[in-house]
Write a protein that holds these residues in place. Structure first.
Motif, PDB file in Angstrom:
ATOM      1  N   GLY A 291       3.283   2.167  -3.514  1.00 44.37           N
ATOM      2  CA  GLY A 291       2.502   1.232  -2.725  1.00 44.37           C
ATOM      3  C   GLY A 291       1.974   1.892  -1.464  1.00 44.37           C
ATOM      4  O   GLY A 291       2.713   2.565  -0.742  1.00 44.37           O
TER       5      GLY A 291
ATOM      6  N   PRO B 175       0.385  -3.851  -6.896  1.00 47.12           N
ATOM      7  CA  PRO B 175       0.308  -3.476  -5.481  1.00 47.12           C
ATOM      8  C   PRO B 175      -0.127  -4.681  -4.658  1.00 47.12           C
ATOM      9  O   PRO B 175      -0.637  -5.671  -5.204  1.00 47.12           O
TER      10      PRO B 175
ATOM     11  N   ARG C 201       5.396  -6.274  -4.715  1.00 44.92           N
ATOM     12  CA  ARG C 201       5.444  -6.520  -3.281  1.00 44.92           C
ATOM     13  C   ARG C 201       5.783  -7.991  -3.056  1.00 44.92           C
ATOM     14  O   ARG C 201       5.301  -8.869  -3.768  1.00 44.92           O
TER      15      ARG C 201
END
Length: 321
Positions: free
Chosen positions: A78, A203, A231
């Motif tokens: 990320g 992401p 995330r």
């Protein structure tokens, strides 16, 4: 570009995490360890920045202090925290590929623990209670993996090997040679309604922020299970807590959260149907060596003026594939 570049390495300040194995960088490369506020002298003449510190978020002011950096490499997959207008023509690469297998294993572990009722088994064991019961089966279930990158595909591959019917979900619809039709994330409510397991491996971008909220969780239903290894802000955490409390979904395995570390007062800590993991699903013994190898391989390409691997498209927020 210089055949012997000066490489700045922004080191992780957390003593619990492994330091970068700098000995793997060729000896004829000048390596300078820096903190989040390097001196002008350290910046001068430096063309490469290796961000080992996964918490670093101040790239923009650093780039404003120099026009000599040409390549920034992140020791992570990320990179949302690093994308900024100041990147300009600076190439950004990441460590895509290092964590594919370990994250896929973590997802399988969390999912199998849920299906097989391992939390209850361990609780009964601690009480020395012999209590026969039946549990579920993973084979024959349906899973949607949101994220068609290397991590998402690794997860999908391992689920399929356990006879799980897998649907891939991406930014836009398409066709995959291994998993058939790729559904668009715009159709996530309909996708969730047709599966038992929802795995998030995307992401953080504007389009994935708050992607999963009450509507998607409601569609997933009372037998549904959520695993998030992407995330935290991809899920509306308050909606997830409500769904878990009310039985709207059956459980969750979470490695990422809206706020990290997860605050002590979060109800997720005490929910019996939730696995809380401190953003470590990808980390394994020796990962720092593999991480450095990704960088040194690219460094060799850089010195030979060859195309770099894992180039991030700042407009997308990830490595196109």
């Amino acid at each position: 570009m210089p055949s012997c570049p000066r490489v700045l390495v922004l080191v992780e300040p957390d003593p619990e995490l492994p330091p970068p194995p700098l000995h793997l960088i060729p000896r004829d490369v000048e390596v300078v360890q820096i903190d989040s506020a390097p001196t002008d002298e350290q910046l001068a003449g430096s063309s490469v920045l290796y961000i080992w510190d996964h918490r670093f978020v101040d790239l923009a002011p650093l780039l404003r202090r120099t026009d000599e950096l040409r390549w920034v490499h992140a020791a992570s997959v990320g990179v949302n925290r690093l994308i900024c207008p100041e990147l300009g023509s600076v190439t950004l690469t990441n460590s895509r590929g290092v964590f594919d297998t370990s994250i896929a294993e973590w997802v399988l572990a969390g999912l199998l623990a849920h299906v097989k009722g391992m939390a209850e088994t361990w609780a009964l064991q601690r009480e020395a209670t012999w209590q026969y019961r039946t549990t579920g089966r993973l084979a024959g279930t349906r899973a949607a993996v949101v994220g068609t990158g290397s991590i998402g595909r690794a997860i999908a591959d391992r689920l399929a090997r356990l006879d799980v019917h897998v649907t891939l979900v991406g930014r836009s619809p398409g066709e995959d040679p291994d998993f058939g039709a790729i559904r668009s994330s715009d159709d996530l409510v309909a996708v969730a309604a047709a599966v038992d397991v929802l795995v998030l491996a995307v992401p953080l971008t504007p389009s994935t922020t708050a992607l999963v909220g009450a509507e998607v969780l409601g569609a997933l239903g009372p037998r549904g299970f959520v695993a998030n290894v992407g995330r935290g802000p991809t899920i509306v955490e308050s909606d997830l807590v409500d769904a878990l409390r009310t039985g709207t979904i059956a459980g969750a395995a979470l490695d990422v959260f809206e706020a990290e570390p997860l605050p002590p007062g979060s109800p997720l800590w005490s929910m019996e149907n939730v696995l809380v993991s401190p953003h470590m699903s990808g980390d394994y013994v020796g990962f720092e060596l593999d991480m450095m190898t990704v960088f040194t391989d690219n460094l060799a390409r850089w010195r030979n003026e060859e195309p770099l691997n894992n180039i991030v498209d700042p407009a997308l927020g990830y490595v196109p594939h």
